[in-house]
Design an enzyme around this catalytic site. Structure first.
Site, PDB file in Angstrom:
ATOM      1  N   LEU A 132       0.715  -1.106   0.008  1.00 51.12           N
ATOM      2  CA  LEU A 132       0.201   0.140   0.137  1.00 51.12           C
ATOM      3  C   LEU A 132       0.903   1.296   0.117  1.00 51.12           C
ATOM      4  O   LEU A 132       0.344   2.408  -0.314  1.00 51.12           O
ATOM      5  CB  LEU A 132      -0.894   0.116   1.271  1.00 51.12           C
ATOM      6  CG  LEU A 132      -2.119  -1.074   1.110  1.00 51.12           C
ATOM      7  CD1 LEU A 132      -2.827  -1.176   2.334  1.00 51.12           C
ATOM      8  CD2 LEU A 132      -3.091  -0.411   0.239  1.00 51.12           C
ATOM      9  N   GLY A 168      -3.941  -2.875   5.229  1.00 50.58           N
ATOM     10  CA  GLY A 168      -3.322  -1.846   6.380  1.00 50.58           C
ATOM     11  C   GLY A 168      -3.008  -2.489   7.815  1.00 50.58           C
ATOM     12  O   GLY A 168      -3.073  -4.054   7.870  1.00 50.58           O
ATOM     13  N   SER A 215      -3.927  -3.589  11.447  1.00 49.57           N
ATOM     14  CA  SER A 215      -5.048  -3.567  12.163  1.00 49.57           C
ATOM     15  C   SER A 215      -5.293  -3.502  13.371  1.00 49.57           C
ATOM     16  O   SER A 215      -6.412  -3.708  14.034  1.00 49.57           O
ATOM     17  CB  SER A 215      -5.589  -4.960  11.530  1.00 49.57           C
ATOM     18  OG  SER A 215      -4.970  -6.046  12.214  1.00 49.57           O
ATOM     19  N   ASN A 272     -14.349   0.203  14.974  1.00 50.69           N
ATOM     20  CA  ASN A 272     -15.217   0.990  16.442  1.00 50.69           C
ATOM     21  C   ASN A 272     -14.073   1.678  16.845  1.00 50.69           C
ATOM     22  O   ASN A 272     -14.414   2.726  17.740  1.00 50.69           O
ATOM     23  CB  ASN A 272     -15.547  -0.565  17.001  1.00 50.69           C
ATOM     24  CG  ASN A 272     -14.382  -1.147  17.783  1.00 50.69           C
ATOM     25  OD1 ASN A 272     -14.157  -0.888  18.717  1.00 50.69           O
ATOM     26  ND2 ASN A 272     -14.083  -2.034  17.073  1.00 50.69           N
ATOM     27  N   TYR A 294      -4.506   4.017  15.883  1.00 51.00           N
ATOM     28  CA  TYR A 294      -5.052   3.500  14.927  1.00 51.00           C
ATOM     29  C   TYR A 294      -6.500   3.826  14.656  1.00 51.00           C
ATOM     30  O   TYR A 294      -6.734   4.002  13.603  1.00 51.00           O
ATOM     31  CB  TYR A 294      -5.059   2.233  15.356  1.00 51.00           C
ATOM     32  CG  TYR A 294      -6.093   0.846  14.807  1.00 51.00           C
ATOM     33  CD1 TYR A 294      -5.895   0.417  13.536  1.00 51.00           C
ATOM     34  CD2 TYR A 294      -7.361   0.352  15.373  1.00 51.00           C
ATOM     35  CE1 TYR A 294      -6.860  -0.408  12.893  1.00 51.00           C
ATOM     36  CE2 TYR A 294      -7.841  -0.394  14.896  1.00 51.00           C
ATOM     37  CZ  TYR A 294      -7.877  -1.010  13.671  1.00 51.00           C
ATOM     38  OH  TYR A 294      -8.620  -1.784  12.836  1.00 51.00           O
ATOM     39  N   LYS A 334      -8.550   5.420  11.285  1.00 49.81           N
ATOM     40  CA  LYS A 334      -9.519   4.886  10.805  1.00 49.81           C
ATOM     41  C   LYS A 334     -10.509   6.107  10.422  1.00 49.81           C
ATOM     42  O   LYS A 334     -11.322   6.240   9.378  1.00 49.81           O
ATOM     43  CB  LYS A 334     -10.398   3.774  11.758  1.00 49.81           C
ATOM     44  CG  LYS A 334      -9.299   2.457  11.679  1.00 49.81           C
ATOM     45  CD  LYS A 334      -9.293   2.053  10.207  1.00 49.81           C
ATOM     46  CE  LYS A 334      -8.542   0.732  10.154  1.00 49.81           C
ATOM     47  NZ  LYS A 334      -8.478  -0.119   8.824  1.00 49.81           N
ATOM     48  N   ARG A 338     -17.171  -7.710  26.357  1.00 44.63           N
ATOM     49  CA  ARG A 338     -17.171  -6.318  25.398  1.00 44.63           C
ATOM     50  C   ARG A 338     -17.659  -6.853  23.915  1.00 44.63           C
ATOM     51  O   ARG A 338     -18.340  -6.198  23.427  1.00 44.63           O
ATOM     52  CB  ARG A 338     -15.814  -5.775  25.323  1.00 44.63           C
ATOM     53  CG  ARG A 338     -15.500  -4.808  24.467  1.00 44.63           C
ATOM     54  CD  ARG A 338     -14.295  -3.986  24.541  1.00 44.63           C
ATOM     55  NE  ARG A 338     -14.153  -3.145  23.101  1.00 44.63           N
ATOM     56  CZ  ARG A 338     -13.555  -3.421  22.061  1.00 44.63           C
ATOM     57  NH1 ARG A 338     -12.940  -4.832  22.024  1.00 44.63           N
ATOM     58  NH2 ARG A 338     -13.539  -2.897  21.158  1.00 44.63           N
TER      59      ARG A 338
HETATM   60  C1  15L Z   1     -10.194  -4.043  15.650  1.00 43.35           C
HETATM   61  O1  15L Z   1     -10.426  -2.858  14.903  1.00 43.35           O
HETATM   62  C2  15L Z   1      -9.261  -4.748  15.273  1.00 43.35           C
HETATM   63  O2  15L Z   1      -8.892  -4.731  13.928  1.00 43.35           O
HETATM   64  C3  15L Z   1      -9.399  -6.132  15.859  1.00 43.35           C
HETATM   65  O3  15L Z   1      -8.320  -6.669  15.884  1.00 43.35           O
HETATM   66  C4  15L Z   1      -9.949  -6.003  17.243  1.00 43.35           C
HETATM   67  O4  15L Z   1      -9.072  -5.543  18.183  1.00 43.35           O
HETATM   68  C5  15L Z   1     -11.135  -5.309  17.170  1.00 43.35           C
HETATM   69  O5  15L Z   1     -10.860  -3.930  16.678  1.00 43.35           O
HETATM   70  C6  15L Z   1     -11.830  -5.043  18.565  1.00 43.35           C
HETATM   71  O6  15L Z   1     -12.183  -3.921  19.068  1.00 43.35           O
HETATM   72  O7  15L Z   1     -12.228  -6.026  19.174  1.00 43.35           O
END
Ligand code: 15L
Length: 273
Positions: A53, A74, A76, A113, A137, A141, A175
Site C-alpha cells: 500500500l 493496512g 489492523s 469501532n 489506529y 480509521k 465487550r
Molecule cells: C479492531 O479494529 C481490530 O482490527 C481487531 O483486531 C480487534 O481489536 C477489534 O478492533 C476489537 O475492537 O475487538
C-alpha cells in the site's frame, strides 16, 4: 456465472480476509486478492496480485481496470506512529487516489469501532456522531472515513465505510457481546457496498444482531442488512472468557476497551464525551 466486474480485495491474507474469502469466492468468482504476501490456499476462482500500500505504482497496477475495491489492507491494531502513518494514512490515500485515477466506482473501506472508541459503553451512538478515536489506529480509521467522504463528494465514488466491531466465529469476551460480527454478516455488508444502488457515502456499523449493542445501525437495515448472528447465543462462552481477564478501570468504561486504557494518562472523569 462469474461477475464480469473486476473486484479487488486488499488485506486478503489478514484475519478478516481469511475468514471471509471462502464466502466471497462463492459470490464473486474471479475476485482479485491482494496483500503483501500471497495466501497459501488460493482457490481456483481467486487470483492474486502482490502489492504494498505504500507503493503508489503497485497500487495503481492492482486497481487498473477495477470496478470496485474492498479495502481491508493496512495495520489492523494499534501500532507505532510510523507503522500507522505508512500503512493506514499514506496507504489509504494511495488506495483512494489510485482508485480515482482508474475510474473505480465503489470502495468499501474497513473502518473500525476504534474511530469512536472513547464513547462510553452506556451510550448508544449513531453513525453521525463526532469521531472519538481511542488510539493512533483509531485516528487512522477516522482519516480513512474522511478520505472516503472526500472521494464520494468530489469525485462521485460510491463509498461505504464499515466501522467493524470484532469479526470471528463467536464473541471473545463480554465487550465483544456488544460489537461482535460473524463472517457471514460482514459479507452481507460487503455486498451492500458492492451492489446497493443508493450508496453515495455511508458509514455503517459492522455488527451482528447483538442484543447488547452500543450502536444504532438503522441505516444498514434501511439498505437491506439482515444480520443472522446473535452474540447472546454465545453469552456463556464470552462470560467464561471474561472471567480470565483482569478488570480494566479505564477500558471497561469505554467502547474501545483496552485500546482506551493503553498509554492512558488522563483522569478518567475527563475522558470521552
Ligand atoms: C479492531 O479494529 C481490530 O482490527 C481487531 O483486531 C480487534 O481489536 C477489534 O478492533 C476489537 O475492537 O475487538
Amino acid at each position: 456465472m462469474a461477475d464480469a466486474r473486476k473486484i479487488v480485495f486488499t488485506g486478503a491474507a489478514g484475519g478478516v480476509g481469511t475468514m471471509t474469502r471462502p464466502l466471497l469466492a462463492k459470490l464473486y468468482p474471479g475476485l482479485v486478492l491482494s496483500d503483501r504476501v500471497k495466501p497459501k490456499d488460493l482457490l481456483a476462482s481467486e487470483s492474486f496480485v502482490a502489492a504494498d500500500l505504500t507503493k503508489p505504482d503497485e497500487i495503481a497496477a492492482l486497481v487498473k481496470g477495477a470496478d470496485s475495491v474492498i479495502h481491508l489492507g493496512g495495520h489492523s491494531v494499534e501500532g507505532s506512529w510510523d507503522q500507522i502513518l505508512q500503512a493506514n494514512i499514506i496507504g489509504c490515500y494511495n488506495l483512494f487516489e489510485a482508485a480515482r485515477q482508474a475510474g473505480v466506482k465503489r470502495v468499501i473501506f474497513a473502518s473500525s469501532n476504534h474511530a469512536v472508541g472513547f464513547y462510553p459503553r452506556k451510550r448508544k451512538i449513531r453513525t453521525d456522531v463526532t469521531v472519538r478515536p481511542d488510539s493512533r489506529y483509531g485516528v487512522s480509521k477516522a482519516f480513512g472515513e474522511a478520505l472516503g467522504a472526500l472521494y464520494a463528494d468530489k469525485h462521485g465514488m460510491a463509498v461505504t465505510c464499515l466501522r467493524i466491531g470484532n469479526v470471528g466465529p463467536r464473541p471473545l469476551d463480554v465487550r465483544r457481546l456488544s460489537i461482535w460480527i460473524s463472517p457471514e454478516d460482514i459479507v452481507q455488508l460487503f455486498r451492500i457496498g458492492l451492489e446497493h444502488p443508493n450508496i453515495r457515502f455511508d458509514i455503517l456499523y459492522g455488527a451482528s444482531d447483538n442484543e447488547a449493542s452500543w450502536w444504532d445501525n438503522s441505516r444498514a437495515r434501511q439498505l437491506g442488512y439482515r444480520p443472522t448472528g446473535k452474540a447472546e447465543d454465545h453469552r456463556a462462552h464470552a462470560e467464561a472468557e471474561q472471567a480470565k481477564i483482569r478488570p480494566d478501570p479505564v477500558g471497561d468504561l469505554f467502547q474501545g476497551g483496552t485500546f482506551c486504557s493503553a498509554e492512558f494518562t488522563n483522569d478518567v472523569k475527563r475522558a470521552g464525551p
